[in-house]
Design an enzyme around this catalytic site. Structure first.
Site, PDB file in Angstrom:
ATOM      1  N   ASP A  82     -27.938  18.293   1.243  1.00 49.74           N
ATOM      2  CA  ASP A  82     -26.642  18.682   1.711  1.00 49.74           C
ATOM      3  C   ASP A  82     -26.374  18.855   2.929  1.00 49.74           C
ATOM      4  O   ASP A  82     -25.353  18.213   3.642  1.00 49.74           O
ATOM      5  CB  ASP A  82     -26.333  20.046   0.770  1.00 49.74           C
ATOM      6  CG  ASP A  82     -26.794  19.933  -0.742  1.00 49.74           C
ATOM      7  OD1 ASP A  82     -26.859  18.787  -1.284  1.00 49.74           O
ATOM      8  OD2 ASP A  82     -26.918  21.137  -1.382  1.00 49.74           O
ATOM      9  N   ASP A 123     -34.751  15.052  -3.219  1.00 46.62           N
ATOM     10  CA  ASP A 123     -34.978  15.181  -1.846  1.00 46.62           C
ATOM     11  C   ASP A 123     -36.188  16.201  -1.595  1.00 46.62           C
ATOM     12  O   ASP A 123     -37.013  16.095  -0.577  1.00 46.62           O
ATOM     13  CB  ASP A 123     -33.678  16.084  -1.117  1.00 46.62           C
ATOM     14  CG  ASP A 123     -33.232  17.193  -1.925  1.00 46.62           C
ATOM     15  OD1 ASP A 123     -33.632  17.571  -3.018  1.00 46.62           O
ATOM     16  OD2 ASP A 123     -32.264  17.922  -1.246  1.00 46.62           O
ATOM     17  N   HIS A 167     -32.232  14.958  -7.104  1.00 49.43           N
ATOM     18  CA  HIS A 167     -33.498  15.768  -7.234  1.00 49.43           C
ATOM     19  C   HIS A 167     -34.621  14.999  -6.833  1.00 49.43           C
ATOM     20  O   HIS A 167     -35.628  15.223  -6.964  1.00 49.43           O
ATOM     21  CB  HIS A 167     -33.697  16.382  -8.856  1.00 49.43           C
ATOM     22  CG  HIS A 167     -32.889  17.491  -9.282  1.00 49.43           C
ATOM     23  ND1 HIS A 167     -32.891  18.712  -9.118  1.00 49.43           N
ATOM     24  CD2 HIS A 167     -31.520  17.296 -10.008  1.00 49.43           C
ATOM     25  CE1 HIS A 167     -31.871  19.355  -9.476  1.00 49.43           C
ATOM     26  NE2 HIS A 167     -30.980  18.637  -9.846  1.00 49.43           N
TER      27      HIS A 167
HETATM   28  C1  GLA Z   1     -28.515  20.505  -4.998  1.00 46.22           C
HETATM   29  C2  GLA Z   1     -29.587  20.738  -3.652  1.00 46.22           C
HETATM   30  C3  GLA Z   1     -29.860  19.515  -3.027  1.00 46.22           C
HETATM   31  C4  GLA Z   1     -30.510  18.691  -4.008  1.00 46.22           C
HETATM   32  C5  GLA Z   1     -29.622  18.160  -5.250  1.00 46.22           C
HETATM   33  C6  GLA Z   1     -30.072  17.688  -6.363  1.00 46.22           C
HETATM   34  O1  GLA Z   1     -27.130  20.021  -4.330  1.00 46.22           O
HETATM   35  O2  GLA Z   1     -28.690  21.669  -2.599  1.00 46.22           O
HETATM   36  O3  GLA Z   1     -31.028  20.016  -2.046  1.00 46.22           O
HETATM   37  O4  GLA Z   1     -31.747  18.949  -4.453  1.00 46.22           O
HETATM   38  O5  GLA Z   1     -29.291  19.784  -5.826  1.00 46.22           O
HETATM   39  O6  GLA Z   1     -30.291  15.918  -5.917  1.00 46.22           O
END
Ligand code: GLA
Length: 397
Positions: A187, A48, A46
């Site tokens: 991701d 990004d 959390h």
């Molecule tokens: C999900 C979202 C990512 C990121 C994570 C938490 O995977 O797709 O963009 O925010 O949660 O780190």
């Protein structure tokens, strides 16, 4: 209670499966086969969408895509994980909430082509077959593997001159705008920019990356992924709510991103809402932990130190960010009890997977312990992946 380990397909196997599906469905050979991996984030959760650091690796588990160019604007899609074929007119497709909205998983594929066209790239229709060994709904970015496999395929198929950073942007647009999941971009970067044997230190402010050597096998350690099987969904409101709280706190503090905070105590003193305080504390301390883990890995430092930071990250996500769940907490506690040097939930949370950093000789005990603890608590049986840092999206055949 038995231990279930989900092995990845080999790339030739994955490519052969999807080629067969393509030929059986569309009655022609594909022009090529491409694939892209799921990911696990080692640390930096959390962060990004707060302009901070994350440290993912690419999984050996990949989504495979066979594609063939068409001369019209039709996109015909088939997935081994779905019953029926789908068809979308690329010229009509548009973001979620508009008339051109595309339902379900095809949004992640059509969305990439749509974003490329929006940016002026000459992309037309295509036929595509998909098959995947990335566990679905396990918080391992099966969606980024899907858009990434389509993205590398479309880039080659239409001869586009795109670097990976640009391609990542199109995949993010597909997920944010076409699929309507307000995720932060880590991701897609992981799936397309990681390298085998390395973790990707991703700076989400400027999208710069640094490859951090990550070879646990050489140090007799393993990275164990525990798929808790607890359902999770990013399209639901919890993720968006966390994002909104962070955005409002940044505004209140007069910074662009929470990553800009230099004095945490001072920032906390200026925020009056206790929920906002907890969220900000998580983000700022998590960015610091991520930097520390990257530095420790670069120095080949004691992995117990890295593990300690993983566990601190979990506690922060559980208590301050409030995105864990009983299954994730149980997986982490049991992994630590059975010999992991560190463990944490990974990905967005509210279900999905945990990771554990485990001495190679202890992996069996940790898996047994987690299976038994889950059974004792009445949870669904978990599954395991033993993973190493693997290759990014690319061409298979
Ligand atoms: C999900 C979202 C990512 C990121 C994570 C938490 O995977 O797709 O963009 O925010 O949660 O780190």
């Amino acid at each position: 209670m038995s231990v279930v380990i989900r092995d990845a397909w080999t790339r030739p196997d994955g490519a052969a499966r999807v080629a067969t599906l393509f030929t059986e469905t569309f009655g022609q050979e594909p022009d090529g086969i491409w694939s892209a991996p799921g990911r696990v984030n080692l640390i930096g959760e959390h962060t990004d969408y707060n302009g901070g650091l994350a440290l993912p690796i690419a999984l050996p588990h990949r989504t495979y895509a066979a594609l063939r160019r068409r001369d019209d604007d039709q996109v015909r899609l088939i997935s081994a994980q779905e019953e029926s074929q789908r068809s979308v007119d690329l010229a009509e497709a548009g973001p979620v909430g508009t008339l051109g909205e595309v339902d379900g998983w095809p949004a992640y594929v059509v969305g990439v082509a749509w974003a490329m066209r929006q940016a002026g790239y000459p992309v037309a229709g295509f036929d595509i077959a998909i098959d995947s060994c990335v566990p679905y709904g396990a918080g391992l970015s099966s969606s980024a593997a899907l858009s990434g496999s389509a993205g590398v395929g479309l880039t080659d198929l239409f001869g586009l001159d795109l670097d990976r950073e640009q391609l990542v942007r199109f995949c993010i647009a597909a997920e944010n705008q076409m699929a309507g999941a307000p995720t932060g971009g880590m991701d897609q970067s992981a799936s397309l920019r990681c390298q085998p044997g390395y973790a990707l230190l991703l700076d989400n402010r400027d999208h710069s990356v640094q490859q951090i050597h990550f070879d646990l096998a050489a140090r007799d350690f393993r990275l164990l992924v525990i798929d808790t099987k607890a359902p999770h969904a990013l399209v639901d409101g919890q993720y968006a709510a966390r994002r909104q709280t962070c955005h409002e706190a940044a505004q209140q503090l007069g910074v662009e991103y929470l990553a800009d905070i230099t004095d945490l105590d001072e920032a906390l003193a200026r925020l009056t809402d206790p929920v906002a305080q907890s969220r900000v504390r998580h983000v700022v301390t998590e960015i610091a932990r991520t930097r520390q883990v990257a530095e420790l890995l670069q120095k080949d430092a004691d992995l117990a130190e890295v593990g300690r930071l993983f566990t601190e990250s979990h506690i922060s996500l559980r208590d301050d960010y409030e995105v864990s769940c009983p299954e994730l907490d149980c997986a982490v506690e049991e992994a630590l009890r059975a010999g992991a040097v560190g463990a944490r939930m990974t990905g967005g949370g509210f279900g999905g997977s945990a990771i554990a950093l485990v001495p190679a000789t202890t992996v069996g005990e940790v898996m047994d312990g987690v299976v038994q603890a889950f059974a004792a608590r009445g949870f669904a049986a978990p599954e395991f992946l033993v993973v190493e840092a693997s290759a990014p999206g690319g061409r298979d055949a």
